[in-house]
Design an enzyme around this catalytic site. Structure first.
Site, PDB file in Angstrom:
ATOM      1  N   TYR A   1      27.258  19.126  16.950  1.00  0.00           N
ATOM      2  CA  TYR A   1      27.353  18.963  18.402  1.00  0.00           C
ATOM      3  C   TYR A   1      28.451  19.855  18.978  1.00  0.00           C
ATOM      4  CZ  TYR A   1      29.094  17.355  22.823  1.00  0.00           C
ATOM      5  OH  TYR A   1      29.570  17.341  24.109  1.00  0.00           O
TER       6      TYR A   1
ATOM      7  N   GLU B   1      36.485  19.174  23.664  1.00  0.00           N
ATOM      8  CA  GLU B   1      35.368  18.609  22.906  1.00  0.00           C
ATOM      9  C   GLU B   1      35.864  17.804  21.706  1.00  0.00           C
ATOM     10  OE1 GLU B   1      32.352  18.320  23.677  1.00  0.00           O
ATOM     11  OE2 GLU B   1      32.242  19.662  25.391  1.00  0.00           O
TER      12      GLU B   1
ATOM     13  N   CYS C   1      10.552  11.950  35.622  1.00  0.00           N
ATOM     14  CA  CYS C   1      10.962  10.950  34.633  1.00  0.00           C
ATOM     15  C   CYS C   1       9.821   9.994  34.295  1.00  0.00           C
ATOM     16  CB  CYS C   1      12.170  10.180  35.158  1.00  0.00           C
ATOM     17  SG  CYS C   1      12.833   8.989  33.982  1.00  0.00           S
TER      18      CYS C   1
ATOM     19  N   CYS D   1      18.472  10.429  41.771  1.00  0.00           N
ATOM     20  CA  CYS D   1      18.462  11.334  40.623  1.00  0.00           C
ATOM     21  C   CYS D   1      17.639  12.584  40.959  1.00  0.00           C
ATOM     22  CB  CYS D   1      17.864  10.644  39.397  1.00  0.00           C
ATOM     23  SG  CYS D   1      17.717  11.709  37.949  1.00  0.00           S
TER      24      CYS D   1
ATOM     25  N   CYS E   1      18.207   5.724  39.985  1.00  0.00           N
ATOM     26  CA  CYS E   1      17.014   6.576  39.962  1.00  0.00           C
ATOM     27  C   CYS E   1      16.665   7.155  41.330  1.00  0.00           C
ATOM     28  CB  CYS E   1      15.821   5.793  39.407  1.00  0.00           C
ATOM     29  SG  CYS E   1      16.035   5.237  37.697  1.00  0.00           S
TER      30      CYS E   1
ATOM     31  N   ASP F   1      24.834  15.005  23.475  1.00  0.00           N
ATOM     32  CA  ASP F   1      25.746  13.880  23.255  1.00  0.00           C
ATOM     33  C   ASP F   1      25.029  12.600  23.675  1.00  0.00           C
ATOM     34  OD1 ASP F   1      25.724  13.952  26.027  1.00  0.00           O
ATOM     35  OD2 ASP F   1      27.916  13.947  26.245  1.00  0.00           O
TER      36      ASP F   1
END
Length: 349
Positions: free
Chosen positions: A123, A42, A209, A203, A200, A141
């Site tokens: 974060y 990270e 969405c 997805c 999309c 993020d």
């Protein structure tokens, strides 16, 4: 009405089948990650791509397999191994954090405890708590921001939208498998819900969405117009004898802090003369874009008298790969690999 539990189930099911294989990651459903490897990855991934980090992570964990090993490492060696990864304050904090963790007997297990470590912000503390300790923390993020902005069709431009997106992402974080969910959301943003031309149709969240339904997925998240970066200029000097190159360790704090570098002036607020009397000549200029400014360094080069040898690094010990990226560009310009080129190094042979 959107059901957060349904979204979590769909996303985790997709992650179980399509998770990216990364050297710091345990497979989906295989339990918690090693806190040391999660923390190290990270920190390295801050402002840096996965592709760039992989080799550094593997080298670091080979040299220093545990946080205790890293805590005992020599600062200069860590900085040299970090060279090229950028944002060098991360490397300084890395060593400080490793030593603090080793001294206290291990990593804290809560977000609050982790946030007290050097170089660990909101974060990173949430990511370590979720991935290494399975705490139900919301990890946001850039990838997660993009996924969330599209799921909820948030049209407020960035960065003003950040608090809104974090609150919305928190409504989706499940109590079970929060670490896998965080990594799943990041993977979705990295591989399917990409900045341009999101896929999309494949997805797992396409039916949930709002941006997809409204035909604006590719337009989100919106961004405020960028202000032009200020320009800085300076000079870097590359001086060599037959057996040494003139380099210095920069001050611990500040840009490129703690790294090996050629003497330079102007760009970082310093106002210094050339580092030695010599027939300095201009060999070109290098340019680098930093987070907050653009830099152009004029590169001056010269052979130095033998008595300057003590102030430099022996050429047989000098490794240009240990330099930060900016200084590697300076070296490449002043001392090109082409043996027919005119350069300080060639003029001394």
């Amino acid at each position: 009405m959107r059901e957060s539990s349904v979204i979590a189930t769909r996303l985790l099911g997709w992650y179980d089948r399509h998770a990216r294989k990364l050297p710091w990651r345990v497979p989906p459903g295989a339990g918690r990650g090693d806190p040391y490897r999660v923390w190290l990855s990270e920190i390295m991934l801050q402002q840096t791509t996965v592709a760039a980090v992989k080799s550094y992570f593997e080298r670091f964990t080979t040299l220093w397999p545990t946080v205790e090993d890293l805590a005992r490492a020599d600062d200069a060696q860590v900085m040299a191994e970090w060279a090229g990864l950028g944002y060098y304050a991360r490397a300084r904090n890395l060593v400080a954090c490793a030593r603090q963790v080793a001294a206290q007997g291990g990593f804290p297990t809560t977000r609050e405890g982790l946030a007290g470590l050097p170089g660990v912000g909101p974060y990173t503390s949430a990511a370590i708590a979720a991935i290494a300790h399975d705490a139900p923390e919301t990890v946001v993020d850039g990838n997660v921001e993009r996924v969330t902005a599209r799921l909820f069709a948030v049209e407020t431009p960035m960065p003003a939208a950040k608090p809104v997106l974090r609150d919305l992402a928190a409504t989706l974080t499940p109590q079970k498998r929060p670490g896998d969910f965080a990594q799943a959301a990041m993977d979705l943003g990295a591989t399917i819900c990409t900045p341009r031309s999101p896929a999309c149709t494949i997805c797992p969240l396409t039916d949930d969405c709002d941006a997809r339904a409204r035909g604006i997925a590719a337009d989100l998240p919106r961004k405020s117009p960028k202000k032009p970066k200020p320009e800085r200029r300076g000079i870097a000097w590359v001086g060599l004898t037959n057996s040494a190159v003139l380099v210095e360790e920069r001050a611990p704090k500040g840009l490129l802090g703690g790294t090996l570098a050629f003497p330079s002036t102007g760009w970082d607020g310093s106002d210094l003369p050339p580092p030695a009397p010599a027939d300095w000549r201009q060999v070109g200029a290098v340019r680098r874009i930093f987070t907050h400014f653009a830099l152009e360094l004029t590169v001056m080069a010269a052979p130095l008298r033998r008595q300057r040898r003590a102030a430099g690094c022996p050429l047989d010990e000098f490794d240009p790969e240990a330099l930060p990226g900016l200084m590697r560009k300076v070296w490449s310009l002043a001392c090109p690999a082409d043996p027919t080129a005119t350069s300080p190094a060639r003029s001394l042979t």
